[in-house]
Write an enzyme that holds these catalytic residues in place. Sequence first.
Site, PDB file in Angstrom:
ATOM      1  N   GLU A  89      27.152  19.530 -17.999  1.00 12.31           N
ATOM      2  CA  GLU A  89      26.132  20.570 -17.983  1.00 12.31           C
ATOM      3  C   GLU A  89      26.611  21.779 -17.195  1.00 12.31           C
ATOM      4  O   GLU A  89      27.290  21.652 -16.185  1.00 12.31           O
ATOM      5  CB  GLU A  89      24.866  20.013 -17.328  1.00 12.31           C
ATOM      6  N   CYS A 128      26.866  28.334 -12.924  1.00 15.93           N
ATOM      7  CA  CYS A 128      27.016  27.125 -12.111  1.00 15.93           C
ATOM      8  C   CYS A 128      27.799  26.115 -12.939  1.00 15.93           C
ATOM      9  O   CYS A 128      27.312  25.634 -13.961  1.00 15.93           O
ATOM     10  CB  CYS A 128      25.616  26.605 -11.763  1.00 15.93           C
ATOM     11  N   CYS A 157      29.564  11.627 -10.134  1.00 17.40           N
ATOM     12  CA  CYS A 157      30.030  11.923  -8.780  1.00 17.40           C
ATOM     13  C   CYS A 157      30.105  10.627  -7.988  1.00 17.40           C
ATOM     14  O   CYS A 157      29.229   9.774  -8.120  1.00 17.40           O
ATOM     15  CB  CYS A 157      29.070  12.895  -8.092  1.00 17.40           C
ATOM     16  N   CYS A 162      25.076  10.570  -2.956  1.00 14.40           N
ATOM     17  CA  CYS A 162      23.919  11.036  -2.182  1.00 14.40           C
ATOM     18  C   CYS A 162      22.632  10.471  -2.791  1.00 14.40           C
ATOM     19  O   CYS A 162      22.450  10.519  -4.015  1.00 14.40           O
ATOM     20  CB  CYS A 162      23.872  12.560  -2.163  1.00 14.40           C
ATOM     21  N   CYS A 217      20.286  12.724  -5.165  1.00 16.95           N
ATOM     22  CA  CYS A 217      20.908  13.535  -6.217  1.00 16.95           C
ATOM     23  C   CYS A 217      21.060  12.750  -7.509  1.00 16.95           C
ATOM     24  O   CYS A 217      21.628  11.653  -7.526  1.00 16.95           O
ATOM     25  CB  CYS A 217      22.276  14.010  -5.729  1.00 16.95           C
ATOM     26  N   CYS A 226      19.638  22.311  -8.768  1.00 18.75           N
ATOM     27  CA  CYS A 226      20.507  21.489  -7.923  1.00 18.75           C
ATOM     28  C   CYS A 226      20.028  20.050  -7.922  1.00 18.75           C
ATOM     29  O   CYS A 226      18.848  19.776  -7.726  1.00 18.75           O
ATOM     30  CB  CYS A 226      20.453  21.959  -6.478  1.00 18.75           C
TER      31      CYS A 226
HETATM   32  N1  SAH Z   1      28.825  18.048  -4.740  1.00 19.93           N
HETATM   33  C1  SAH Z   1      28.669  19.333  -4.188  1.00 19.93           C
HETATM   34  C2  SAH Z   1      28.220  20.349  -5.193  1.00 19.93           C
HETATM   35  C3  SAH Z   1      27.170  19.957  -6.176  1.00 19.93           C
HETATM   36  S1  SAH Z   1      25.589  19.556  -5.512  1.00 19.93           S
HETATM   37  C4  SAH Z   1      27.738  19.302  -2.993  1.00 19.93           C
HETATM   38  O1  SAH Z   1      27.110  18.260  -2.749  1.00 19.93           O
HETATM   39  O2  SAH Z   1      27.682  20.284  -2.285  1.00 19.93           O
HETATM   40  C5  SAH Z   1      24.966  21.167  -5.157  1.00 19.93           C
HETATM   41  C6  SAH Z   1      23.833  21.205  -4.130  1.00 19.93           C
HETATM   42  O3  SAH Z   1      22.652  20.595  -4.647  1.00 19.93           O
HETATM   43  C7  SAH Z   1      24.134  20.499  -2.825  1.00 19.93           C
HETATM   44  O4  SAH Z   1      23.887  21.362  -1.742  1.00 19.93           O
HETATM   45  C8  SAH Z   1      23.150  19.343  -2.811  1.00 19.93           C
HETATM   46  O5  SAH Z   1      22.823  18.988  -1.497  1.00 19.93           O
HETATM   47  C9  SAH Z   1      22.005  19.918  -3.599  1.00 19.93           C
HETATM   48  N2  SAH Z   1      21.109  18.904  -4.171  1.00 19.93           N
HETATM   49  C10 SAH Z   1      21.425  17.700  -4.655  1.00 19.93           C
HETATM   50  N3  SAH Z   1      20.324  17.050  -5.097  1.00 19.93           N
HETATM   51  C11 SAH Z   1      19.282  17.890  -4.896  1.00 19.93           C
HETATM   52  C12 SAH Z   1      17.892  17.832  -5.171  1.00 19.93           C
HETATM   53  N4  SAH Z   1      17.347  16.764  -5.778  1.00 19.93           N
HETATM   54  N5  SAH Z   1      17.123  18.883  -4.826  1.00 19.93           N
HETATM   55  C13 SAH Z   1      17.672  19.985  -4.267  1.00 19.93           C
HETATM   56  N6  SAH Z   1      18.971  20.114  -4.011  1.00 19.93           N
HETATM   57  C14 SAH Z   1      19.775  19.082  -4.308  1.00 19.93           C
HETATM   58 FE1  SF4 Z   2      27.762  14.463  -5.524  1.00 20.85          FE
HETATM   59 FE2  SF4 Z   2      25.211  15.117  -5.807  1.00 20.85          FE
HETATM   60 FE3  SF4 Z   2      26.135  14.439  -3.418  1.00 20.85          FE
HETATM   61 FE4  SF4 Z   2      26.872  16.787  -4.495  1.00 20.85          FE
HETATM   62  S1  SF4 Z   2      24.807  16.191  -3.873  1.00 20.85           S
HETATM   63  S2  SF4 Z   2      28.188  15.260  -3.487  1.00 20.85           S
HETATM   64  S3  SF4 Z   2      26.944  16.186  -6.666  1.00 20.85           S
HETATM   65  S4  SF4 Z   2      26.041  13.086  -5.214  1.00 20.85           S
END
Ligand code: SAH
Ligand code: SF4
Length: 344
Positions: free
Chosen positions: A88, A101, A108, A112, A115, A333
Amino acid sequence: MYVTSLTLKELREEVKKIGWEPYRADQILNWIYKRFVFDFQQMTNLSKEQRAFLKDNYLIHSLELLDVLEGGDSKKFLFKTKDAHIIETVLIYERDHLTLCVSSQIGCAIGCSFCATARDGLIRNLKVEEIIDQFLQVQKMTKEKIRNVVFMGMGEPLANYQNVRKAVEIMVSPWGLDLSKRRISISTSGLINQLKAMAEDPLMRELNLAVSINAPSQNLRESLMPISKTNTLEELMEVLHDFPYPPDRRIMIEYVLIRGINDSVEHARELAKLLRKNRKKFKVNLIPFNPDPELPYKRPSMESVYAFQKVLWEEGISTFIRISKGIKVFGACGQLRSKRFALR
Ligand code: SAH
Ligand code: SF4
């Protein structure tokens, strides 16, 4: 072979091998990156034989566009890779410019808990040509020029360092997409070794750096971001405080606010403590959690978001609230996932 996986220098070597003048490489890349012509047949300053040879032996696109979802202030593009995975890319309409983006991995491995991209683990790294093709295809469909690129789509860009680096080189080179280094952002969950490599790399250290902190203490961070067990908050802060960053620019500290988990004023005070030593070096982005039907977390109230921001302000730390765009198309995000479940 994909011409979009090569630098100009590499493509010159490549065409020399087949007995052509090196400037043919310049012509090919000029068609692709300046004129967005992706059909070798249309590269009219090459001979007919050369065009036919290119068509038989080289490729430009590595992705197939499956669908476009319109979301008001953003558009989400779903692409299929050659091995049938879905990735995406989100185009974001900012006030006066367009931001793309891009995804750097399929899935990944960082895991987290908040996410959606994490849910199926890592499938594989994206290749250089797959990162570049996200830009090429979206730009071709878009009238206005895309000015900014953020590596904030699916995946952890620093876990795919070499391919992301080469894609960045293609993006910033005058023979390539010719974007400004200051308009490319890398967002990372904080991989220590790769951040150290970035600090020593003149190409990478001039990009915008965004670091997803998400919690101000080791225990809490570990529970939200398992990667923190091996890449500790203490080490991460040390790398960031030492990072050679131009004094007129700020490292972005990303903090997803989740109701009742990491959004209290005490958490804000702890976060301020982590940054205080170099407060002018950082800028905090508070991102209210974007809900996901399969996750137990909730978005905090705006009052608690403002209260959190106020604590940081009072400490003299620039702090912004980022309401993610793209929520309507599940392109915000943390909502990117290589499944078609978001299609309606
Ligand atoms: N893996 C990298 C880049 C992709 S995630 C990273 O973690 O930075 C991009 C951003 O989205 C990160 O700052 C992450 O903390 C945020 N993010 C992930 N899940 C989210 C959610 N459910 N709501 C808001 N932000 C989120
Ligand atoms: Fe991976 Fe999502 Fe964590 Fe970014 S926020 S490092 S995409 S698991």
